[in-house]
Design an enzyme around this catalytic site. Structure first.
Site, PDB file in Angstrom:
ATOM      1  N   SER A  57       8.990   3.618  -8.213  1.00  0.00           N
ATOM      2  CA  SER A  57       9.221   2.241  -7.780  1.00  0.00           C
ATOM      3  C   SER A  57      10.326   1.569  -8.589  1.00  0.00           C
ATOM      4  CB  SER A  57       7.930   1.430  -7.904  1.00  0.00           C
ATOM      5  OG  SER A  57       8.176   0.076  -7.587  1.00  0.00           O
ATOM      6  N   LEU A  58      11.170   0.807  -7.897  1.00  0.00           N
ATOM      7  CA  LEU A  58      12.208   0.009  -8.560  1.00  0.00           C
ATOM      8  C   LEU A  58      11.756  -1.435  -8.775  1.00  0.00           C
ATOM      9  CD1 LEU A  58      15.426   1.287  -6.743  1.00  0.00           C
ATOM     10  CD2 LEU A  58      14.659   1.795  -9.063  1.00  0.00           C
ATOM     11  N   SER A  59      10.515  -1.743  -8.427  1.00  0.00           N
ATOM     12  CA  SER A  59      10.022  -3.107  -8.633  1.00  0.00           C
ATOM     13  C   SER A  59      10.124  -3.547 -10.093  1.00  0.00           C
ATOM     14  CB  SER A  59       8.585  -3.229  -8.131  1.00  0.00           C
ATOM     15  OG  SER A  59       8.542  -3.154  -6.724  1.00  0.00           O
ATOM     16  N   LYS A  93      -1.974  -1.498   0.593  1.00  0.00           N
ATOM     17  CA  LYS A  93      -1.701  -2.768   1.259  1.00  0.00           C
ATOM     18  C   LYS A  93      -2.811  -3.211   2.211  1.00  0.00           C
ATOM     19  CE  LYS A  93       3.345  -2.431   1.002  1.00  0.00           C
ATOM     20  NZ  LYS A  93       4.624  -2.486   1.763  1.00  0.00           N
ATOM     21  N   ASP A  96       6.657  -8.853   2.566  1.00  0.00           N
ATOM     22  CA  ASP A  96       7.442  -7.846   3.285  1.00  0.00           C
ATOM     23  C   ASP A  96       8.124  -8.444   4.515  1.00  0.00           C
ATOM     24  OD1 ASP A  96       7.025  -5.700   1.599  1.00  0.00           O
ATOM     25  OD2 ASP A  96       5.264  -4.971   2.677  1.00  0.00           O
ATOM     26  N   ARG A 136       4.022   9.071  16.008  1.00  0.00           N
ATOM     27  CA  ARG A 136       3.701  10.487  16.150  1.00  0.00           C
ATOM     28  C   ARG A 136       2.384  10.668  16.894  1.00  0.00           C
ATOM     29  NH1 ARG A 136       4.702  11.493  11.385  1.00  0.00           N
ATOM     30  NH2 ARG A 136       6.794  12.337  11.633  1.00  0.00           N
ATOM     31  N   ARG A 174      -3.573   7.033  16.151  1.00  0.00           N
ATOM     32  CA  ARG A 174      -3.587   6.500  14.784  1.00  0.00           C
ATOM     33  C   ARG A 174      -2.902   5.141  14.690  1.00  0.00           C
ATOM     34  NH1 ARG A 174      -1.549  11.218  10.891  1.00  0.00           N
ATOM     35  NH2 ARG A 174      -2.159   9.638   9.332  1.00  0.00           N
TER      36      ARG A 174
END
Length: 282
Positions: free
Chosen positions: A18-20, A69, A109, A158, A162
């Site tokens: 992660s670059l957070s 999340k 987000d 896909r 789901r």
């Protein structure tokens, strides 16, 4: 400027990539928040409840990435309306400590997607759009596209079996996506005003290889490692506009900084730190 020391972190599994931390630490430095720290903590879904229960008033907030999340939602005391309707929380804001600690969930987000697409000139009036993938980020993308004018995007998955969580989120938002087979995406996405790929690293490589000779819209590939992704490179080579996933990361992190610190995020300082972290070595 000095303030009482506070803690924050990004949680996920895996999370080392992660670059957070780069973004949030740059913000703290620019804001003069001496003593503030921001770490990356590897946390599985099973371990999340215990970590949340241990939060105290030294914590300013948490950033959440895969696969937390949606797992986090039933563990919270309050979920902000946007996060609730989207069904995805990427920010947790604690107040108090111990048994009296109240946890609020938010979603930045959606803001990140809208702001990133704005860098590609997409600011509204979107008449057609496509989303590739059906996870938590895809749900946020539906909300972002609705804000930009398209409540009826095509969603390429896909497995339609789901996509239940995505469809439930769409119903709560009042949007009407059309589910399509991922195998059909290559022949269709190039005709859309906006395309957002929410697939993980390399999962969109087959789509990149199968794109037609030209595309006309703007692409946001939320994946930024490798950079550019195969899909981003192929899209640009065929005449389309591209905005990298690191731009979404920047803008959603800036909104998290605002929520956690109560201060306007120093976007330029965060952007410079991000550019440095992504610069090729050697």
């Amino acid at each position: 400027m000095t303030t009482a020391a506070r803690r924050a972190a990004v949680l996920g599994h895996p999370v080392a990539h992660s670059l957070s931390p780069v973004l949030h630490r740059a913000a703290y430095t620019a804001l003069g928040l001496d003593g503030w720290r921001y770490d990356a903590v590897d946390v599985t879904q099973d371990a999340l409840p215990a970590l949340l229960a241990d939060l105290d008033d030294t914590w300013a907030g948490l950033s959440l990435t895969m696969p937390l999340k949606q797992t986090v939602i039933p563990l919270l005391d309050h979920v902000e309306p946007l996060a609730e309707v989207v069904g995805a929380v990427n920010t947790v804001l604690p107040q108090g400590s111990g048994a009296g600690c109240m946890l609020t969930g938010a979603n930045t987000d959606v803001h990140g997607i809208v702001a990133a697409l704005g860098e590609a000139g997409v600011t509204g009036g979107v008449s057609s759009a496509a989303v590739v993938g059906a996870g938590a980020t895809a749900s946020s993308t539906l909300a972002a596209l609705a804000q930009l004018g398209c409540p009826t995007p095509r969603v390429y998955v896909r497995s339609q079996a789901r996509a239940g969580a995505l469809l439930r989120a769409a119903h709560r938002m009042g949007v009407e996506p059309r589910l399509c087979r991922l195998d059909d995406a290559a022949g269709e996405v190039g005709r859309r005003d906006v395309v957002v790929s929410t697939l993980p690293a390399h999962a969109a490589d087959p789509l990149a290889a199968a794109l037609p000779g030209s595309v006309r819209g703007a692409l946001l590939d939320v994946c930024y490692d490798p950079r550019p992704t195969a899909l981003s490179a192929a899209w640009a080579a065929r005449g389309g506009r591209v905005v990298g996933g690191e731009r979404m990361l920047l803008h959603q992190a800036a909104e998290q900084v605002r929520l956690m610190t109560g201060r306007t995020a120093p976007l330029a300082a965060m952007d410079a730190a991000l550019t440095g972290a992504l610069a090729p070595v050697g």
